[in-house]
Design a protein around this motif. Structure first.
Motif, PDB file in Angstrom:
ATOM      1  N   ARG A  38      -3.992   6.329   6.178  1.00 20.26           N
ATOM      2  CA  ARG A  38      -2.755   6.591   6.618  1.00 20.26           C
ATOM      3  C   ARG A  38      -2.118   7.743   5.292  1.00 20.26           C
ATOM      4  NH1 ARG A  38      -1.018   7.597  11.497  1.00 20.26           N
ATOM      5  NH2 ARG A  38       0.946   6.892  10.712  1.00 20.26           N
ATOM      6  N   ALA A  39      -2.057   8.813   5.613  1.00 16.20           N
ATOM      7  CA  ALA A  39      -1.660   9.586   4.172  1.00 16.20           C
ATOM      8  C   ALA A  39      -0.141   9.683   4.456  1.00 16.20           C
ATOM      9  CB  ALA A  39      -2.177  11.028   4.484  1.00 16.20           C
ATOM     10  N   TRP A  40       0.665   9.411   3.450  1.00 13.18           N
ATOM     11  CA  TRP A  40       2.023   9.548   3.054  1.00 13.18           C
ATOM     12  C   TRP A  40       2.251  10.985   2.692  1.00 13.18           C
ATOM     13  CZ3 TRP A  40       5.617   9.662  -0.839  1.00 13.18           C
ATOM     14  CH2 TRP A  40       6.942   9.468  -0.654  1.00 13.18           C
ATOM     15  N   MET A  41       3.041  11.472   3.763  1.00 17.79           N
ATOM     16  CA  MET A  41       3.483  13.035   3.238  1.00 17.79           C
ATOM     17  C   MET A  41       4.708  13.097   2.617  1.00 17.79           C
ATOM     18  SD  MET A  41       0.630  13.775   4.578  1.00 17.79           S
ATOM     19  CE  MET A  41       0.820  15.544   4.577  1.00 17.79           C
ATOM     20  N   GLY A  42       5.595  12.017   2.260  1.00 13.56           N
ATOM     21  CA  GLY A  42       6.921  12.259   1.538  1.00 13.56           C
ATOM     22  C   GLY A  42       8.182  11.517   2.649  1.00 13.56           C
ATOM     23  N   ARG A  80       9.081  12.169   6.313  1.00 16.55           N
ATOM     24  CA  ARG A  80       8.009  12.704   7.103  1.00 16.55           C
ATOM     25  C   ARG A  80       7.231  11.654   7.702  1.00 16.55           C
ATOM     26  NH1 ARG A  80       5.264  17.333   3.993  1.00 16.55           N
ATOM     27  NH2 ARG A  80       4.477  17.543   5.797  1.00 16.55           N
ATOM     28  N   ASP A  81       6.515  12.003   8.846  1.00 16.35           N
ATOM     29  CA  ASP A  81       5.483  11.163   9.349  1.00 16.35           C
ATOM     30  C   ASP A  81       4.383  10.901   8.704  1.00 16.35           C
ATOM     31  OD1 ASP A  81       7.338  10.305  11.335  1.00 16.35           O
ATOM     32  OD2 ASP A  81       6.618  11.939  12.726  1.00 16.35           O
ATOM     33  N   GLN A  82       3.818   9.580   8.474  1.00 18.46           N
ATOM     34  CA  GLN A  82       2.478   9.697   7.992  1.00 18.46           C
ATOM     35  C   GLN A  82       1.597  10.424   8.993  1.00 18.46           C
ATOM     36  OE1 GLN A  82       1.184   5.820   6.241  1.00 18.46           O
ATOM     37  NE2 GLN A  82       3.487   5.259   6.216  1.00 18.46           N
ATOM     38  N   ILE A 142       1.986  -5.094   1.671  1.00 21.14           N
ATOM     39  CA  ILE A 142       2.851  -4.085   1.375  1.00 21.14           C
ATOM     40  C   ILE A 142       3.627  -4.600   0.059  1.00 21.14           C
ATOM     41  CG2 ILE A 142       4.911  -2.975   2.584  1.00 21.14           C
ATOM     42  CD1 ILE A 142       3.652  -3.573   5.118  1.00 21.14           C
ATOM     43  N   THR A 143       3.851  -3.794  -0.853  1.00 21.81           N
ATOM     44  CA  THR A 143       4.312  -4.083  -1.957  1.00 21.81           C
ATOM     45  C   THR A 143       5.723  -3.488  -2.093  1.00 21.81           C
ATOM     46  OG1 THR A 143       3.527  -2.099  -3.259  1.00 21.81           O
ATOM     47  CG2 THR A 143       1.986  -4.289  -3.308  1.00 21.81           C
ATOM     48  N   GLU A 144       6.614  -3.939  -3.241  1.00 24.56           N
ATOM     49  CA  GLU A 144       7.924  -3.580  -3.382  1.00 24.56           C
ATOM     50  C   GLU A 144       7.712  -1.972  -3.718  1.00 24.56           C
ATOM     51  OE1 GLU A 144       9.518  -5.820  -6.654  1.00 24.56           O
ATOM     52  OE2 GLU A 144       9.151  -7.740  -5.542  1.00 24.56           O
ATOM     53  N   ASP A 145       6.783  -1.830  -4.551  1.00 22.12           N
ATOM     54  CA  ASP A 145       6.416  -0.156  -4.814  1.00 22.12           C
ATOM     55  C   ASP A 145       6.263   0.609  -3.458  1.00 22.12           C
ATOM     56  OD1 ASP A 145       6.481  -0.766  -7.393  1.00 22.12           O
ATOM     57  OD2 ASP A 145       4.563  -0.721  -8.028  1.00 22.12           O
ATOM     58  N   ASP A 146       5.467   0.081  -2.472  1.00 18.43           N
ATOM     59  CA  ASP A 146       5.354   0.834  -1.205  1.00 18.43           C
ATOM     60  C   ASP A 146       6.904   1.133  -0.769  1.00 18.43           C
ATOM     61  OD1 ASP A 146       2.670   0.995  -1.647  1.00 18.43           O
ATOM     62  OD2 ASP A 146       2.216  -0.742  -0.668  1.00 18.43           O
ATOM     63  N   ALA A 156       9.780   1.110  -2.158  1.00 20.35           N
ATOM     64  CA  ALA A 156      10.660   2.006  -2.936  1.00 20.35           C
ATOM     65  C   ALA A 156      10.019   3.499  -2.843  1.00 20.35           C
ATOM     66  CB  ALA A 156      10.364   1.860  -4.640  1.00 20.35           C
ATOM     67  N   ILE A 157       8.862   3.675  -2.660  1.00 22.38           N
ATOM     68  CA  ILE A 157       8.238   5.061  -2.585  1.00 22.38           C
ATOM     69  C   ILE A 157       8.792   5.609  -1.142  1.00 22.38           C
ATOM     70  CG2 ILE A 157       6.292   6.521  -2.207  1.00 22.38           C
ATOM     71  CD1 ILE A 157       4.966   4.929  -4.293  1.00 22.38           C
ATOM     72  N   THR A 158       8.485   4.952  -0.039  1.00 25.29           N
ATOM     73  CA  THR A 158       9.065   5.226   1.259  1.00 25.29           C
ATOM     74  C   THR A 158      10.371   5.626   1.428  1.00 25.29           C
ATOM     75  OG1 THR A 158       8.767   3.019   2.045  1.00 25.29           O
ATOM     76  CG2 THR A 158       6.852   4.355   2.452  1.00 25.29           C
TER      77      THR A 158
END
Length: 190
Positions: A20-24, A27-29, A53-57, A59-61
């Motif tokens: 699953r590519a995160w695009m920003g 935006r949808d993965q 699923i981490t806190e970093d994940d 925060a990024i999303t």
């Protein structure tokens, strides 16, 4: 006489690995298929069993932490060694073997690149770069306990703390296969 650099090991994946590519933010993965990887000396390909699923994940999303795009999130996971770029030692110094159950952390988020598409755990496989710490974990503990362990350890080391946040015991709920139920030590039957 100069030594030649060994050629990467081409590993074909059948069926193709999916990620699953995160695009920003906003935006949808996108699901990407990866039919093969090129493992360099010391690289490891791990087939993912469970990713945390981490806190970093989060925060990024949420857009609160910068991250290169596109990328694959999910840095803490448990899985099995699927391919090795030569002889690769686990954290205990003993060489890894195909099929061994391991935990690791993918490291800093990196942008998807040619032959480096599987850079995170939200995928069927993850491509770990040479030098990434990998710990063999055996078959006793369930994946729901093991997946967050690499992050807990790295956060402890980064923060210089002498303690780890308690990890609650996780066992299959009675009559339910593969589901985790959390019990504290005081709620265990005697």
């Amino acid at each position: 006489m100069a030594m030649a650099t060994p050629a990467p090991l081409d590993v074909l994946l059948r069926p193709a690995a999916l990620a699953r590519a995160w695009m920003g933010p906003g935006r949808d993965q996108e699901t990407i298929a990866v039919p093969g990887v090129a493992l360099g000396r010391g690289d490891v390909l791990v087939r993912i069993d469970l990713v945390a699923i981490t806190e970093d994940d989060l925060a990024i999303t949420d857009g609160d932490e910068p991250c290169p795009v596109p990328t694959v999130l999910g840095s803490e996971f448990v899985g099995r060694v699927a391919a090795l770029g030569g002889i690769v030692a686990a954290a205990d110094g003993v060489p890894l073997e195909l099929g061994e159950r391991v935990v690791s952390a993918a490291g800093r988020h990196e942008r998807i690149g040619a032959h480096r598409e599987l850079v995170g755990g939200f995928a069927t496989h993850v491509h770990l770069a040479a030098g990434t710490p990998i710990v063999r974990v055996g078959e006793v503990l369930p994946a729901c306990i093991l997946a967050p362990v690499p992050g807990a350890v790295s956060r402890r080391q980064a923060g210089g703390r002498s303690w780890l946040r308690p990890i609650r015991a996780c066992a299959p709920a009675p009559g339910v296969s593969g589901r985790c139920s959390h019990r504290s030590a005081s709620s265990r039957p005697t």
